[in-house]
Write a protein that holds these residues in place. Structure first.
Motif, mmCIF file in Angstrom:
data_model
loop_
_atom_site.group_PDB
_atom_site.id
_atom_site.type_symbol
_atom_site.label_atom_id
_atom_site.label_comp_id
_atom_site.label_asym_id
_atom_site.label_seq_id
_atom_site.Cartn_x
_atom_site.Cartn_y
_atom_site.Cartn_z
ATOM 1 N N GLY A 104 4.909 6.463 -22.909
ATOM 2 C CA GLY A 104 3.592 6.373 -23.514
ATOM 3 C C GLY A 104 3.478 7.132 -24.819
ATOM 4 O O GLY A 104 2.373 7.463 -25.260
ATOM 5 N N TRP A 105 4.615 7.383 -25.483
ATOM 6 C CA TRP A 105 4.621 8.155 -26.721
ATOM 7 C C TRP A 105 4.564 7.258 -27.956
ATOM 8 O O TRP A 105 5.078 6.149 -27.952
ATOM 9 C CB TRP A 105 5.874 9.020 -26.790
ATOM 10 N N VAL A 106 3.970 7.782 -29.010
ATOM 11 C CA VAL A 106 3.958 7.126 -30.313
ATOM 12 C C VAL A 106 4.489 8.131 -31.328
ATOM 13 O O VAL A 106 4.028 9.263 -31.380
ATOM 14 C CB VAL A 106 2.544 6.672 -30.718
ATOM 15 N N SER A 107 5.472 7.707 -32.121
ATOM 16 C CA SER A 107 6.120 8.618 -33.067
ATOM 17 C C SER A 107 5.607 8.417 -34.492
ATOM 18 O O SER A 107 5.409 7.279 -34.929
ATOM 19 C CB SER A 107 7.637 8.409 -33.054
ATOM 20 N N LEU A 108 5.445 9.510 -35.198
ATOM 21 C CA LEU A 108 5.023 9.502 -36.595
ATOM 22 C C LEU A 108 5.911 10.462 -37.371
ATOM 23 O O LEU A 108 6.049 11.632 -36.984
ATOM 24 C CB LEU A 108 3.553 9.935 -36.712
ATOM 25 N N GLU A 109 6.506 9.979 -38.453
ATOM 26 C CA GLU A 109 7.498 10.763 -39.177
ATOM 27 C C GLU A 109 6.885 11.582 -40.304
ATOM 28 O O GLU A 109 5.949 11.145 -40.980
ATOM 29 C CB GLU A 109 8.561 9.821 -39.751
ATOM 30 N N VAL A 110 7.455 12.766 -40.507
ATOM 31 C CA VAL A 110 7.071 13.573 -41.660
ATOM 32 C C VAL A 110 7.563 12.889 -42.931
ATOM 33 O O VAL A 110 8.405 11.995 -42.902
ATOM 34 C CB VAL A 110 7.663 15.005 -41.578
ATOM 35 N N ASP A 111 7.037 13.306 -44.064
ATOM 36 C CA ASP A 111 7.451 12.789 -45.357
ATOM 37 C C ASP A 111 8.979 12.912 -45.475
ATOM 38 O O ASP A 111 9.528 14.018 -45.398
ATOM 39 C CB ASP A 111 6.769 13.613 -46.456
ATOM 40 N N PRO A 112 9.694 11.801 -45.653
ATOM 41 C CA PRO A 112 11.158 11.868 -45.703
ATOM 42 C C PRO A 112 11.694 12.681 -46.867
ATOM 43 O O PRO A 112 12.847 13.111 -46.857
ATOM 44 C CB PRO A 112 11.575 10.396 -45.803
ATOM 45 N N ARG A 113 10.861 12.919 -47.879
ATOM 46 C CA ARG A 113 11.295 13.728 -49.017
ATOM 47 C C ARG A 113 11.435 15.204 -48.650
ATOM 48 O O ARG A 113 11.962 16.002 -49.439
ATOM 49 C CB ARG A 113 10.314 13.554 -50.173
ATOM 50 N N LEU A 114 10.993 15.556 -47.442
ATOM 51 C CA LEU A 114 11.089 16.943 -46.990
ATOM 52 C C LEU A 114 12.337 17.186 -46.144
ATOM 53 O O LEU A 114 12.457 18.233 -45.499
ATOM 54 C CB LEU A 114 9.852 17.311 -46.154
ATOM 55 N N ALA A 115 13.278 16.233 -46.158
ATOM 56 C CA ALA A 115 14.444 16.310 -45.266
ATOM 57 C C ALA A 115 15.284 17.566 -45.478
ATOM 58 O O ALA A 115 16.039 17.954 -44.589
ATOM 59 C CB ALA A 115 15.325 15.067 -45.445
ATOM 60 N N ASN A 116 15.158 18.203 -46.636
ATOM 61 C CA ASN A 116 15.926 19.417 -46.900
ATOM 62 C C ASN A 116 15.029 20.634 -47.077
ATOM 63 O O ASN A 116 15.439 21.631 -47.685
ATOM 64 C CB ASN A 116 16.798 19.217 -48.150
ATOM 65 N N ASP A 117 13.815 20.550 -46.523
ATOM 66 C CA ASP A 117 12.855 21.646 -46.673
ATOM 67 C C ASP A 117 12.297 22.013 -45.300
ATOM 68 O O ASP A 117 11.375 21.384 -44.796
ATOM 69 C CB ASP A 117 11.728 21.224 -47.614
ATOM 70 N N ARG A 118 12.851 23.025 -44.724
ATOM 71 C CA ARG A 118 12.495 23.430 -43.359
ATOM 72 C C ARG A 118 11.026 23.834 -43.244
ATOM 73 O O ARG A 118 10.291 23.339 -42.390
ATOM 74 C CB ARG A 118 13.390 24.586 -42.914
ATOM 75 N N ASP A 119 10.571 24.711 -44.126
ATOM 76 C CA ASP A 119 9.211 25.248 -44.014
ATOM 77 C C ASP A 119 8.159 24.162 -44.223
ATOM 78 O O ASP A 119 7.163 24.093 -43.486
ATOM 79 C CB ASP A 119 9.004 26.383 -45.016
ATOM 80 N N ALA A 120 8.373 23.314 -45.229
ATOM 81 C CA ALA A 120 7.409 22.251 -45.492
ATOM 82 C C ALA A 120 7.376 21.243 -44.346
ATOM 83 O O ALA A 120 6.317 20.698 -44.027
ATOM 84 C CB ALA A 120 7.751 21.545 -46.804
ATOM 85 N N THR A 121 8.528 21.014 -43.733
ATOM 86 C CA THR A 121 8.586 20.103 -42.587
ATOM 87 C C THR A 121 7.759 20.640 -41.422
ATOM 88 O O THR A 121 6.986 19.908 -40.799
ATOM 89 C CB THR A 121 10.050 19.880 -42.143
ATOM 90 N N VAL A 122 7.908 21.920 -41.130
ATOM 91 C CA VAL A 122 7.141 22.531 -40.035
ATOM 92 C C VAL A 122 5.651 22.466 -40.331
ATOM 93 O O VAL A 122 4.842 22.107 -39.460
ATOM 94 C CB VAL A 122 7.578 23.994 -39.811
ATOM 95 N N THR A 123 5.273 22.782 -41.558
ATOM 96 C CA THR A 123 3.857 22.771 -41.939
ATOM 97 C C THR A 123 3.271 21.377 -41.780
ATOM 98 O O THR A 123 2.186 21.202 -41.200
ATOM 99 C CB THR A 123 3.687 23.252 -43.388
ATOM 100 N N GLN A 124 3.979 20.363 -42.297
ATOM 101 C CA GLN A 124 3.446 19.009 -42.208
ATOM 102 C C GLN A 124 3.436 18.493 -40.770
ATOM 103 O O GLN A 124 2.510 17.781 -40.374
ATOM 104 C CB GLN A 124 4.225 18.047 -43.094
ATOM 105 N N ALA A 125 4.431 18.842 -39.990
ATOM 106 C CA ALA A 125 4.463 18.417 -38.587
ATOM 107 C C ALA A 125 3.234 18.932 -37.843
ATOM 108 O O ALA A 125 2.598 18.204 -37.065
ATOM 109 C CB ALA A 125 5.740 18.912 -37.911
ATOM 110 N N ARG A 126 2.884 20.170 -38.087
ATOM 111 C CA ARG A 126 1.686 20.747 -37.466
ATOM 112 C C ARG A 126 0.434 20.000 -37.921
ATOM 113 O O ARG A 126 -0.450 19.690 -37.109
ATOM 114 C CB ARG A 126 1.573 22.228 -37.821
ATOM 115 N N GLU A 127 0.360 19.715 -39.223
ATOM 116 C CA GLU A 127 -0.817 19.022 -39.760
ATOM 117 C C GLU A 127 -0.958 17.630 -39.167
ATOM 118 O O GLU A 127 -2.072 17.205 -38.811
ATOM 119 C CB GLU A 127 -0.699 18.938 -41.282
ATOM 120 N N LEU A 128 0.151 16.910 -39.051
ATOM 121 C CA LEU A 128 0.097 15.554 -38.508
ATOM 122 C C LEU A 128 -0.317 15.571 -37.041
ATOM 123 O O LEU A 128 -1.141 14.754 -36.603
ATOM 124 C CB LEU A 128 1.456 14.869 -38.657
#
Length: 376
Positions: A104-128
């Motif tokens: 019953g899960w639905v997946s949503l991806e972070v901005d792929p341009r953040l693939a080499n940015d750990r901190d920005a990935t975590v921040t956006q994941a939380r926001e999404l």
């Protein structure tokens, strides 16, 4: 459910749909697919949203509203995507509840341009996750080296994660460790780890596409050198063998780890392997090849609808085709190495291509939306 989907479920494989659009949601198509085709989850990616948002009129009304508000294209993409994902999550809530959170899960991806940015990935994941605000949302994070700590950090925040763009078994073992560390961190942070789920998305068809091309080159080089060598018998075998080795690694990682056993006793669930890129790219291969040959306990197969329909129509599911296959899979890779295939280079190329393709789709979508917002 249809017989092949039932057989997959009995073997231990959940079927998720690799597609989402507002048109599917509004027309009732997604609800019908859930009801009639046995789909128990959905995955999305930048290419899927590029296709969904760039054609048709389903998003026109919201685009006009966002234009009036002066919302830039990047924010507009996520506004529309999170709305779609939230509605899809609502459709899957009953399945999520009935399976105790397994599906019953639905997946949503972070901005792929953040693939080499750990901190920005975590921040956006939380926001999404906060924006969608549903307990059956999985945030997709690429399995790049730089994002491995992000996987741990997002899981540690109590957010379920779909780790994507995994090609090599070596990288997969790193993903598993990042997952275990994340669940341990979540427990330390006071989260209910029984509510956190994760899948590790292992890409299949792209492996065959890359290695098949290299086998053709190796055969041609041998012929040019006057050597009677033909490596065509290895074509179409690497993707499945690679996944089977990953499954063997999965079985060992969660079966032998004392740290994991302690977490499991506290309510944690294994990170299931998810087979992605499961539509064959070579028309000479059976269209259900990456379905029937990768069925087994604790797995997910996410399919585009063409592959799903082919599976329902004529797939011959013969139960568990993963357990006990590691030795044969290793032999495939021994033969590939003997043929001169540089596997380390294959994995590096595939990961870079995977990130680049998603970034390209994302930037094309942003360009299209920017034009639409300007005209609205």
């Amino acid at each position: 459910m249809t017989a092949p989907i039932t057989a997959l479920a009995q073997a231990g494989t959940s079927v998720w749909l690799d597609d989402l659009s507002r048109q599917r949601l509004r027309s009732g198509n997604l609800a019908e697919v859930i009801r009639t085709k046995g789909v128990v989850g959905v995955t999305t990616n930048p290419a899927i949203f590029k296709q969904a948002m760039s054609v048709g009129t389903a998003y026109d009304e919201q685009i006009a509203q966002l234009a009036q508000q002066g919302v830039p294209a990047e924010s507009a993409v996520f506004a529309m995507a999170t709305d779609d994902v939230r509605d899809a999550c609502d459709l899957f809530q009953e399945i999520h509840r009935d399976t105790d959170g397994k599906d019953g899960w639905v997946s949503l991806e972070v901005d792929p341009r953040l693939a080499n940015d750990r901190d920005a990935t975590v921040t956006q994941a939380r926001e999404l996750a906060e924006t969608v605000d549903r307990d059956n949302i999985m945030i997709k994070i690429p399995a790049t080296e730089d994002c491995l700590p992000a996987i741990t950090g997002v899981l540690g925040a109590g957010i379920s994660v779909n780790v994507t763009l995994i090609f090599s078994v070596a990288r997969y073992t790193q993903v598993v460790q990042a997952f275990i560390d994340g669940i341990a961190e979540a427990r330390h942070n006071g989260h209910d780890i029984s509510k956190i789920r994760s899948v590790a998305s292992f890409f299949i068809s792209r492996v065959d596409t890359e290695i098949d091309a290299r086998l053709d080159t190796a055969t041609a080089a041998a012929e040019a050198a006057g050597e009677k060598k033909d490596f065509s018998d290895l074509k179409g075998k690497a993707g499945i063998a690679n996944a089977r080795l990953a499954y063997d690694a999965f079985s060992r990682a969660f079966g032998d780890s004392p740290v994991w056993q302690e977490l499991a006793q506290a309510g944690a669930h294994v990170q299931r392997p998810l087979w992605a890129s499961t539509s064959v790219k070579n028309a000479a291969y059976p269209d259900t090849l990456y379905v029937t040959e990768l069925a087994g306990p604790d797995t997910v197969n996410t399919m585009p609808e063409d592959t799903l329909d082919a599976t329902i129509d004529h797939a011959e599911v013969a139960g568990d085709t993963l357990t006990g296959t590691a030795d044969d899979a290793r032999q495939v890779f021994e033969k590939l190495a003997a043929a001169g295939i540089d596997l380390a280079d294959v994995w590096e190329v595939l990961e870079a291509q995977g990130v680049d393709k998603f970034v390209s789709s994302w930037e094309e979508l942003l360009g299209t939306l920017d034009q639409q917002l300007t005209k609205a």
